[in-house]
Design an enzyme around this catalytic site. Structure first.
Site, short mmCIF file in Angstrom:
data_model
loop_
_atom_site.label_atom_id
_atom_site.label_comp_id
_atom_site.label_asym_id
_atom_site.label_seq_id
_atom_site.Cartn_x
_atom_site.Cartn_y
_atom_site.Cartn_z
N LYS A 1 0.85 -1.19 0.00
CA LYS A 1 0.00 0.00 0.00
C LYS A 1 0.89 1.24 0.00
CE LYS A 1 -3.10 2.84 2.64
NZ LYS A 1 -3.47 3.24 4.01
N GLY B 1 -7.90 9.52 10.19
CA GLY B 1 -8.10 9.64 11.63
C GLY B 1 -9.17 10.62 12.05
N ALA C 1 -9.48 5.82 4.83
CA ALA C 1 -9.37 7.01 5.69
C ALA C 1 -10.72 7.69 5.90
CB ALA C 1 -8.37 8.02 5.15
N GLY C 2 -10.95 8.08 7.15
CA GLY C 2 -12.11 8.89 7.49
C GLY C 2 -13.29 8.15 8.08
N ASN D 1 -8.36 1.89 10.46
CA ASN D 1 -7.52 1.62 11.63
C ASN D 1 -8.06 2.36 12.84
OD1 ASN D 1 -3.91 1.76 12.31
ND2 ASN D 1 -5.57 0.99 13.53
N THR D 2 -8.04 3.70 12.79
CA THR D 2 -8.44 4.50 13.94
C THR D 2 -9.86 4.20 14.39
OG1 THR D 2 -6.96 6.26 13.18
CG2 THR D 2 -8.62 6.86 14.81
#
EC number: 2.8.1.10
Length: 265
Positions: free
Chosen positions: A103, A164, A190-191, A212-213
């Site tokens: 990635k 994040g 993301a997001g 992830n977050t």
């Protein structure tokens, strides 16, 4: 879901459409527990931040997340130039015995972590020329996504909102444009903040979601991982089933209009 409905990336098929990161957990044991709860098969690893063998005297993620059980996806989080990203992924390939699915993310600003697209395009070309199979974190610009695909990216990964941020999907229309034009998988990266965000991404037609977050930062990461698994599966099923069109008024009432009992006079 049927076994025939699989996510195929670079010629390999996966039952799970949820990709999960390994950062921000309390420890590697919690990381593994969250991965198991999510049902993921592809696990992304920040090479510059996570020990996968480059520090032999420290605990290694590979002791908890072995490549025999998961497809590892080395990433270039923390890289701000094409040269840094390429060097990082060359190291990852060496540490992982020739592993070539990676990635790529080349960041442009340390505050918002928005992708630097000129450097991303440059790194993509170099990595593809060197035999890497490159999944690319990018903006939600359809033109840039087409350029990445033309360069040989095996998947494009437009952001839904800032890394994040947990702000969810801010521009569904651009995602739809990217999905409609692409012949490689499109994964939101993301997001995502909660399960409904993941479901919406899948309902739009995305091939998968990476996060992830949203899991690691939850009050209960293991429970959130389970919720995300269900959201991705449910969103995919809803997309395949086909939603009813949006209407201001119902053209055909769902309640019967014939055979009604007349009111007594």
């Amino acid at each position: 879901m049927t076994t025939e409905d699989t996510l195929t990336i670079a010629g390999r098929s996966y039952q799970s459409r949820l990709l999960v990161g390994t950062g921000k957990y309390q420890d590697f044991a919690q990381t593994r527990a969250a991965l198991d709860a999510s049902g993921t098969q592809i696990v992304t690893v920040a090479i510059r931040r996570t020990n996968i063998g480059q520090n032999p005297d420290e605990p290694s993620l590979l002791d908890f997340v072995p490549p025999s059980q998961f497809t590892l996806l080395p990433n270039t989080a923390g890289c701000y130039s094409a040269d840094d990203a390429v060097r990082t992924l060359r190291l990852a390939r060496e540490l992982l015995d020739g592993h070539d699915l990676v990635k790529l993310e080349v960041l442009g600003d340390p505050q918002n972590l928005f992708p630097n697209m000129p450097e991303t395009l440059k790194a993509t070309k170099t990595l593809v020329d060197e035999g890497f199979k490159v999944m690319v974190y990018c903006t939600d610009d359809p033109i840039q996504c087409r350029m990445l695909e033309d360069l040989g990216a095996v998947a494009v990964m437009p952001l839904a909102s800032l890394i994040g941020s947990g702000m969810g999907i801010l521009n569904p229309w651009n995602l739809r444009l990217i999905i409609d034009q692409s012949s490689v998988p499109v994964l939101v990266d993301a997001g995502v903040g909660t399960a409904s965000d993941a479901a919406i991404a899948m309902e739009l037609g995305c091939d998968g979601v990476l996060m992830n977050t949203a899991i690691a930062g939850a009050r209960d990461p293991i429970l959130m991982a389970s919720a995300m698994r269900k959201a991705v599966e449910g969103g995919r099923e809803a997309y395949l089933a086909g939603r009813v069109p949006r209407k201001l008024y119902s053209a055909a009432p769902s309640s019967p209009t014939e055979g009604l009992i007349a009111a007594a006079k």
